[in-house]
Scaffold this active site. Structure first.
Site, mmCIF file in Angstrom:
data_model
loop_
_atom_site.group_PDB
_atom_site.id
_atom_site.type_symbol
_atom_site.label_atom_id
_atom_site.label_comp_id
_atom_site.label_asym_id
_atom_site.label_seq_id
_atom_site.Cartn_x
_atom_site.Cartn_y
_atom_site.Cartn_z
ATOM 1 N N CYS A 388 7.737 -49.485 -39.701
ATOM 2 C CA CYS A 388 7.697 -49.202 -38.268
ATOM 3 C C CYS A 388 6.300 -48.727 -37.847
ATOM 4 O O CYS A 388 5.402 -49.540 -37.683
ATOM 5 C CB CYS A 388 8.802 -48.230 -37.881
ATOM 6 S SG CYS A 388 9.191 -48.356 -36.137
ATOM 7 N N HIS A 514 13.461 -50.776 -39.793
ATOM 8 C CA HIS A 514 13.683 -49.718 -40.793
ATOM 9 C C HIS A 514 14.560 -50.233 -41.940
ATOM 10 O O HIS A 514 15.775 -50.028 -41.917
ATOM 11 C CB HIS A 514 14.354 -48.513 -40.136
ATOM 12 C CG HIS A 514 13.459 -47.768 -39.221
ATOM 13 N ND1 HIS A 514 12.783 -46.635 -39.585
ATOM 14 C CD2 HIS A 514 13.094 -48.012 -37.937
ATOM 15 C CE1 HIS A 514 12.053 -46.201 -38.579
ATOM 16 N NE2 HIS A 514 12.225 -47.019 -37.556
ATOM 17 N N GLU A 516 14.946 -49.059 -44.816
ATOM 18 C CA GLU A 516 15.578 -47.975 -45.602
ATOM 19 C C GLU A 516 17.011 -47.711 -45.156
ATOM 20 O O GLU A 516 17.814 -47.187 -45.916
ATOM 21 C CB GLU A 516 14.724 -46.693 -45.515
ATOM 22 C CG GLU A 516 14.734 -45.935 -44.186
ATOM 23 C CD GLU A 516 13.776 -46.489 -43.129
ATOM 24 O OE1 GLU A 516 13.326 -47.644 -43.265
ATOM 25 O OE2 GLU A 516 13.486 -45.752 -42.161
HETATM 26 N N1 GLN Z 1 6.075 -44.284 -32.639
HETATM 27 C C1 GLN Z 1 6.249 -45.683 -32.869
HETATM 28 C C2 GLN Z 1 7.008 -46.356 -31.744
HETATM 29 O O1 GLN Z 1 7.673 -45.704 -30.977
HETATM 30 C C3 GLN Z 1 6.909 -45.956 -34.205
HETATM 31 C C4 GLN Z 1 8.308 -45.452 -34.303
HETATM 32 C C5 GLN Z 1 8.851 -45.402 -35.711
HETATM 33 O O2 GLN Z 1 8.100 -45.412 -36.684
HETATM 34 N N2 GLN Z 1 10.156 -45.301 -35.835
HETATM 35 O O3 GLN Z 1 6.968 -47.544 -31.608
#
Ligand code: GLN
Length: 541
Positions: A388, A514, A516
């Site tokens: 992410c 994600h 994970e």
């Molecule tokens: N802060 C980033 C976004 O909002 C990444 C978010 C994250 O890593 N879950 O896109």
């Protein structure tokens, strides 16, 4: 009194003495034992706090926010439930006081209680019972619903939940419910004793509200002697067989085995009149492999909340699963990226590390250090995995150091950057409300063949879970691609980049999603599996 379907049995998992004793693992382990006995089981978490969901809480307050396929942001215990019983949860599996009170208040405004005084009993307690039973709505019908209540018995805010459980227990009858109370036996070093008094007091608290525990799971650092067991049994009104030792174990996946050895499965079966027995061969094999790895690797986890590992619970578990599949012990080195100001510092920090992972996160603190870390991994051919925010940092690094867009950035970190290679999606711009408004939940993604992504998943369409607001800015896609960045996964409906990688590197992969959240004890996630494999190779070469 409304009659509840008597086919479904309920196991209530309640905590005493203090929080953080592993009720979630206890509930998951009971779920595991039942699942392995072919019982159709699900688990529900009731959280007494007033937030509608944990999505707006700081990770220091709450730990990780676990996102489900349907986009709900839930308690991290749902991660344990999914990992242990291998069932995809839905928003029905987590209810907070915030949601329950909102529903009751909305109903009141619509006039559905016209003429009545709206009260905790029966209106709030009825709503709690409805939510517990709602898990059974068509077409799924569960043999057993395990229901864990967050917090500790005696908390003011959990009282309506306890009362609802008291009512429901009465409705379904003795052989259709069971109360498992998870408590702590503190060890007093000076006298060398395990103390049972806090457990006795918390059982007293339970009884005050009309609940009697059927099984007491005692967390402790020492073995519980028979005399202590008998004392707890006598004072807490359970049979000594139902006093279960919950001693600390090296891996959470040993908990079902430890319970099984103390006959927990059998005791639950007898009480709930279930006839089947669990098969635990796979879990035993998993634990054996976990304890006897051939390789030993070190992975740097770069993030912001590194003092509180609960913030990255699912990542840690995914490494356990992927480690076992690769016969490797994964040692984790937590890295606070704020201190990585240049490549010399990066070299010092990452020396001896076999893989670098940039964790998900929010806000600009430590972002420059993360970008330095990506550069170090890319230039020094260290296996790299970005999750992410990790993908976003990898794109920024590539734009700066390969494409020559020196001040490229994300508008999350620098609103005025001349090269916003990561930017808010159009659909996010107008949003002002914070709760539940990110890109959340499962989205399909199409993979390019002949990429590392494709080699990991071995299929063209994958589905992964999201939780973010920012995306790769499509205006820079051509430029990044022309310089060698591979967009190995794309969501075609939204036209957004979901995964990137580079050639001429042992393993450099990042995803906007994600992974994970979808790793399971019996099925390591393909990307974690391949990342660990590449890191083992890096070490052995
Ligand atoms: N802060 C980033 C976004 O909002 C990444 C978010 C994250 O890593 N879950 O896109």
């Amino acid at each position: 009194m409304k009659k509840t379907s008597i086919d479904t049995k309920y196991v209530f998992v309640l905590g005493g003495v203090m929080s953080g004793l592993g009720k979630g693992i206890a509930a998951s382990s009971i779920g595991y034992l039942l699942k392995q006995a072919d019982v159709n089981v699900t688990i529900l978490k009731l959280d007494p706090y007033l937030n509608v969901d944990p999505g707006t809480m700081n990770p220091y307050q709450h730990g990780e926010v676990f996102v489900l396929d349907d986009g709900s942001e839930t308690d991290l215990d749902l991660g344990h439930y999914e990992r242990f019983i291998d069932v995809n949860m839905t928003k029905k599996n987590n209810a907070t006081s915030g949601q329950i009170y909102s529903t009751v208040l909305e109903r009141e405004r619509k006039g559905e209680y016209l003429g009545e005084t709206v009260q905790v009993i029966p209106h709030v307690t009825d709503e709690i019972k409805t939510r517990i039973k709602a898990l059974n709505s068509n077409p799924t019908k569960y043999d057993v619903i395990i229901c864990e209540v967050g917090g500790t018995v005696g908390d003011i805010e959990s009282l309506p939940f306890m009362e609802a459980i008291r009512q429901l227990s009465l409705e379904v009858g003795y052989h259709n419910h069971m109360i498992v109370h998870v408590t702590l036996l503190p060890y007093i070093k000076a006298s060398g004793e395990l103390k049972s008094k806090p457990t006795q007091h918390s059982v007293m608290k339970l009884r005050e509200i009309g609940l009697t525990p059927d099984m007491i799971l005692c967390r402790s650092e020492k073995l519980i002697e028979q005399a202590v067991r008998e004392k707890i049994a006598l004072f807490c009104n359970v049979s000594p067989d139902y006093v279960i030792e919950g001693i600390d174990v090296p891996s959470i996946y040993e908990v079902p085995l430890a319970m099984y050895k103390q006959n927990v499965g059998q005791l639950i079966k007898e009480r709930l009149k279930i006839s089947k027995s669990p098969r635990l061969d796979n879990l035993k094999k998993f634990i054996h492999n976990y304890k006897n790895p051939k390789h030993d690797i070190s992975i740097a986890l770069c993030g912001k909340y590194t003092e509180l590992i609960d913030s990255y619970k699912s990542v840690m578990e995914a490494f356990v699963h992927a480690g076992v599949e690769n016969n490797a012990r994964v040692n984790v080195k937590w890295v606070q990226t704020e201190k990585i100001k240049n490549q010399e510092i990066a070299q010092m920090i990452f020396s001896g590390v076999n893989g670098i992972l940039i964790l998900p996160g929010f806000g600009s603190r430590g972002s420059e250090g993360k970008i330095q870390s990506v550069r170090y991994a890319r230039e020094n051919l260290i296996p790299f995995f970005g999750i992410c925010l990790g993908l976003q940092c990898a794109v920024i690094e590539f734009a700066r150091n390969v494409c020559g867009l020196v001040s490229a950035n994300s508008t999350e970190f620098d609103k005025k950057t001349p090269f916003p290679v990561i930017d808010l999606m159009e659909s996010q711009r107008a949003i002002k409300i914070k709760g539940g408004t990110m890109r959340l939940g499962a989205y399909d993604c199409k993979l390019k063949t002949k990429t590392k992504m494709y080699a990991a998943y071995r299929k063209k369409i994958i589905s992964e879970r999201h939780r973010h607001r920012y995306e790769v800015n499509n205006r820079y896609r051509k430029r990044l691609e022309n310089n060698g960045l591979i967009f190995s996964g794309v969501n075609q409906d939204l036209n957004v980049v979901e995964a990137i990688e580079i050639k001429h590197h042992p393993w450099f992969v990042a995803g906007q999603f994600h992974p994970e959240l979808k790793s399971r004890v019996n099925r390591a996630h393909p990307l974690f599996r391949e990342f660990v494999k590449a890191s083992v190779k890096q070490k052995n070469e």
